[in-house]
Design a protein around this motif. Structure first.
Motif, short mmCIF file in Angstrom:
data_model
loop_
_atom_site.label_atom_id
_atom_site.label_comp_id
_atom_site.label_asym_id
_atom_site.label_seq_id
_atom_site.Cartn_x
_atom_site.Cartn_y
_atom_site.Cartn_z
N THR A 72 0.83 -1.21 0.00
CA THR A 72 0.00 0.00 0.00
C THR A 72 0.86 1.25 0.00
OG1 THR A 72 -0.18 -0.07 2.42
CG2 THR A 72 -1.92 -1.15 1.14
N TYR A 73 2.15 1.10 -0.30
CA TYR A 73 3.01 2.27 -0.44
C TYR A 73 2.45 3.13 -1.58
CZ TYR A 73 7.12 5.20 -0.90
OH TYR A 73 7.96 6.29 -0.95
N ASN A 74 2.24 4.40 -1.30
CA ASN A 74 1.64 5.36 -2.26
C ASN A 74 0.15 5.13 -2.48
OD1 ASN A 74 3.87 6.96 -2.72
ND2 ASN A 74 4.45 5.97 -4.63
N ALA A 75 -0.45 4.22 -1.74
CA ALA A 75 -1.89 3.99 -1.92
C ALA A 75 -2.69 4.84 -0.95
CB ALA A 75 -2.20 2.51 -1.74
N HIS A 76 -2.38 6.11 -0.94
CA HIS A 76 -3.12 7.05 -0.10
C HIS A 76 -3.91 8.00 -1.00
CE1 HIS A 76 0.10 9.81 -1.14
NE2 HIS A 76 1.00 9.07 -0.49
N ARG A 77 -4.72 8.83 -0.39
CA ARG A 77 -5.66 9.62 -1.17
C ARG A 77 -4.99 10.59 -2.14
NH1 ARG A 77 -10.75 8.64 -0.26
NH2 ARG A 77 -11.31 7.53 1.67
N GLU A 78 -3.83 11.12 -1.78
CA GLU A 78 -3.17 12.07 -2.67
C GLU A 78 -2.70 11.39 -3.95
OE1 GLU A 78 -1.30 15.48 -4.34
OE2 GLU A 78 -3.02 15.11 -3.02
N LYS A 79 -2.01 10.27 -3.81
CA LYS A 79 -1.55 9.56 -5.00
C LYS A 79 -2.72 9.03 -5.83
CE LYS A 79 3.01 9.27 -5.48
NZ LYS A 79 3.72 9.49 -6.76
N MET A 80 -3.72 8.50 -5.16
CA MET A 80 -4.87 7.98 -5.89
C MET A 80 -5.65 9.10 -6.57
SD MET A 80 -4.69 4.69 -5.57
CE MET A 80 -6.29 3.94 -5.82
N ARG A 81 -5.65 10.28 -5.96
CA ARG A 81 -6.30 11.44 -6.58
C ARG A 81 -5.62 11.80 -7.89
NH1 ARG A 81 -5.09 16.36 -7.53
NH2 ARG A 81 -3.13 16.26 -6.37
N ILE A 82 -4.29 11.76 -7.89
CA ILE A 82 -3.53 12.16 -9.07
C ILE A 82 -3.86 11.28 -10.27
CG2 ILE A 82 -1.18 12.24 -10.03
CD1 ILE A 82 -0.23 13.22 -7.30
N ILE A 83 -4.11 9.99 -10.03
CA ILE A 83 -4.43 9.10 -11.15
C ILE A 83 -5.94 8.95 -11.34
CG2 ILE A 83 -2.27 7.84 -10.89
CD1 ILE A 83 -3.94 5.53 -9.69
N GLY A 84 -6.72 9.75 -10.61
CA GLY A 84 -8.16 9.76 -10.81
C GLY A 84 -8.89 8.57 -10.23
N LYS A 85 -8.31 7.94 -9.19
CA LYS A 85 -8.93 6.74 -8.64
C LYS A 85 -9.03 6.81 -7.12
CE LYS A 85 -7.53 3.80 -12.49
NZ LYS A 85 -6.82 2.56 -12.92
N GLU A 86 -9.27 7.98 -6.58
CA GLU A 86 -9.36 8.13 -5.14
C GLU A 86 -10.47 7.27 -4.56
OE1 GLU A 86 -9.85 11.62 -1.72
OE2 GLU A 86 -9.60 12.18 -3.83
N ASN A 87 -11.49 7.00 -5.34
CA ASN A 87 -12.61 6.19 -4.84
C ASN A 87 -12.20 4.74 -4.59
OD1 ASN A 87 -12.38 5.97 -7.78
ND2 ASN A 87 -14.26 4.77 -7.71
N LEU A 88 -11.03 4.32 -5.06
CA LEU A 88 -10.58 2.95 -4.90
C LEU A 88 -9.58 2.76 -3.76
CD1 LEU A 88 -10.08 1.87 -8.64
CD2 LEU A 88 -12.02 1.36 -7.14
N VAL A 89 -9.27 3.83 -3.04
CA VAL A 89 -8.17 3.75 -2.08
C VAL A 89 -8.42 2.70 -1.00
CG1 VAL A 89 -9.04 5.69 -0.68
CG2 VAL A 89 -6.62 5.08 -0.59
N GLU A 90 -9.62 2.64 -0.46
CA GLU A 90 -9.89 1.65 0.58
C GLU A 90 -9.90 0.23 0.03
OE1 GLU A 90 -13.21 0.40 3.98
OE2 GLU A 90 -13.43 2.30 2.89
N LYS A 91 -10.53 0.05 -1.10
CA LYS A 91 -10.59 -1.27 -1.71
C LYS A 91 -9.20 -1.80 -2.02
CE LYS A 91 -12.76 -3.79 -5.55
NZ LYS A 91 -13.61 -3.66 -6.77
N LEU A 92 -8.35 -0.93 -2.57
CA LEU A 92 -6.98 -1.32 -2.89
C LEU A 92 -6.21 -1.72 -1.63
CD1 LEU A 92 -4.60 0.54 -5.35
CD2 LEU A 92 -3.77 -0.39 -3.19
N SER A 93 -6.31 -0.90 -0.60
CA SER A 93 -5.57 -1.17 0.63
C SER A 93 -6.00 -2.50 1.25
CB SER A 93 -5.79 -0.04 1.63
OG SER A 93 -5.19 1.16 1.17
#
Length: 356
Positions: A72-93
């Motif tokens: 989950t390195y870089n799997a936080h809201r800021e990085k996920m926001r940059i790639i347009g996938k902030e809505n997936l942050v919890e699912k990914l983690s």
């Protein structure tokens, strides 16, 4: 003897009994394998290619890593926001952790430890109070997911601000988990908010971290002097997870390493991140460092970071006195047709080896 049916030892218990090897480097390894994009460096692989991530976990564990670090390195809201996938942050983690737990029980002797992972956010600003609130919220939710999914401890890593590392530690402690906190030290040799790495580690240890130390950014020669300073300043367990690249005094991090032998133009400003291949240490140099770090400096939580391969992790593991599940595949040149010693090898080949 298998202990799968017994209580799995905690990180603190294992550290009390000997070194703990932590194989990191999934970021670069999965980019090499074709499942992660260099640049954004976001671990979408946890959702998009779950089997590929699980195989990387498996390869590092079988090479001697006592810890599977949930990717989950870089799997936080800021990085996920940059790639347009902030809505997936919890699912990914959550999926990254579940995959780690799935593989951890495959260890032939004792289930591998599963570590949650939080990291530098790239939005922390010591002059911006709002950024601190946002950072804490990001860490708090990631810790909550780690607790929900049942990780054994949490690694907070690659911090180049002391205060951001302290916020991470505070949130981990709130979650009731053991904490390993490590810094990524830029070329100026101090953290960006002015703390020396040894002073920061001492404070973090006093505030409750089980292990403190360094990871990433620097290779073995440009990290180790700071590890020795940490050892002199901190009682208890310390960590060192350098890069396997030949950083130098002139270029102490991998961000600006030159390659004088390159014969073509490269698309990036420096060799980082996709042209570092000729700048590796070999496995024996890494083993020599590992022996020094553990047996002389007293590093108990030891491993490698970005760029590491399973073969390198196995070399580190064996160097500190451990036997990896895949140590049976460690190099043995006895049967090699040119360089072997087996008496049944063909003499005309052995005689030719100096000309090969």
């Amino acid at each position: 003897m298998s202990v799968h049916n017994q209580q799995k030892r905690s990180l603190s218990n294992r550290l009390a009994e000997g070194p703990v090897v932590c194989g990191e480097g999934y970021l670069f390894e999965l980019e090499r394998r074709g499942y992660l994009q260099a640049g954004s460096f976001v671990p979408e692989v946890a959702l998009e290619n779950t089997q590929a991530l699980e195989q990387a976990y498996r390869d590092f564990m079988n090479a001697g890593s006592d810890v599977i670090v949930a990717f989950t390195y870089n799997a936080h809201r800021e990085k996920m926001r940059i790639i347009g996938k902030e809505n997936l942050v919890e699912k990914l983690s959550r999926q990254a952790i579940r995959s780690a737990k799935k593989v951890a029980i495959e260890h032939p002797e004792e289930d591998a430890l599963v570590a949650g992972n939080i990291s530098n956010t790239n939005i922390f600003d010591p002059e911006d109070a709002q950024s601190k609130i946002e950072v804490r919220a990001m860490f708090a939710e990631m810790v909550e997911w780690c607790v929900d999914e049942g990780v054994d401890f949490i690694i907070g890593e690659t911090f180049y601000y002391h205060e951001e590392a302290l916020i991470a530690l505070e949130e981990i402690i709130k979650g009731g988990l053991e904490a390993v906190i490590t810094h990524g030290l830029m070329a100026e040799g101090v953290l960006r908010d002015g703390y020396t790495v040894e002073d920061s580690c001492r404070i973090l240890k006093e505030q409750g971290a089980l292990v403190v130390g360094m990871n990433c950014f620097r290779g073995i020669h440009t990290m180790h002097p700071y590890v020795e300073k940490i050892r002199s300043s901190v009682s208890g367990h310390i960590a060192a997870l350098p890069l396997p690249y030949r950083t130098t005094e002139e270029n102490p991090t991998f961000f600006n390493l030159p390659d004088q032998g390159c014969t073509c133009s490269i698309p990036t400003e420096t060799t980082f991140p996709t042209s570092l291949d000729p700048l590796y240490h070999n496995r024996y140099e890494l083993a020599e460092w590992a022996r020094k770090a553990h047996f002389e400096t007293g590093v108990q939580f030891i491993g490698l970071c970005c760029g590491a391969s399973p073969a390198m992790i196995r070399e580190v593991s064996e160097a500190v006195g451990k036997v990896a599940p895949n140590s049976k595949y460690s190099p043995n040149m006895e049967k090699h047709f040119l360089f072997g010693q087996d008496e049944t090898l063909k003499q005309h080949n052995l005689e030719y080896r100096t000309k090969a």
